[in-house]
Design an enzyme around this catalytic site. Sequence first.
Site, short mmCIF file in Angstrom:
data_model
loop_
_atom_site.label_atom_id
_atom_site.label_comp_id
_atom_site.label_asym_id
_atom_site.label_seq_id
_atom_site.Cartn_x
_atom_site.Cartn_y
_atom_site.Cartn_z
CG ASP A 64 -1.95 1.09 1.20
OD1 ASP A 64 -2.42 1.43 0.09
OD2 ASP A 64 -2.29 1.62 2.27
NE ARG B 8 -2.90 -1.17 4.56
CZ ARG B 8 -4.13 -1.10 4.07
NH1 ARG B 8 -5.02 -1.99 4.37
NH2 ARG B 8 -4.47 -0.14 3.23
CG ASN C 165 -7.19 -2.60 -6.04
OD1 ASN C 165 -6.25 -3.37 -5.82
ND2 ASN C 165 -7.54 -1.66 -5.14
#
Length: 244
Positions: free
Chosen positions: A24, A192, A72
């Site tokens: 990300d 993450r 997405n």
Amino acid sequence: MFFKKKQKALAERKVPTHIAIVMDGNGRWARKRGLPRQAGHKVGAEAFRTIANYAKSIGLKYLTVYAFSTENWKRSEEEVNAIMELLEKYLREAIADMDKNRVKFYFFGDLSRLSPELQEEARIAMERSKQYEGVQVNFCLNYGGRAEVVRAAQRFAQDCLDGKCRPEDLTETHFSELMYSAGVPDPELVIRPGGELRTSNFLLWQSAYAEYYFTDVLWPQFGPKDLEKAIASFNERKRRFGGV
């Protein structure tokens, strides 16, 4: 002396068997530099290549990355096309260098919505690399954790209708075997980057007892040192799995 101590510390730390990463921050990395989002994805692809090679060098057995989610598709057509072109380019290069890198490829997700060309590249990558013994990289493409659970439930329901099993036969182990990740151990560590504090529909079933590591480092800037920090954090945790 410092470097010798550091090398000793790295040698003594435990490397998880399976690490999963939500890649990300590509768009924000580009925006901060006044660049189009596609530029961020391009640099992010190189960051992935670096991390995959490093993962192999430290003995990691499984690396799962969130490459493209079911959500997405909501992005602009231009951005989606750019991501797909990067994926095709990476897979072509990976196939060409396969005998040198010896990385095993696998894919989680519904690939039927991808272009025929990308589906074929994925098929070739899986088929040609299944002989290798090194790290297995699992690409989550057109993947969503909830969609995966629903798909597994549908498969079990169909087996019941076909008389292959009964509802009371379902166990956690059996259900796991109906997932895209069948045969792959659950991730011990989920990383993450990007500063967001959410799971984003990633490996919902598999990460039930995973350790999470969040960092503000944007994915294009995430490198081996950042991976080592995540592994160091993992090694400091006490994994009790509900026990004392």
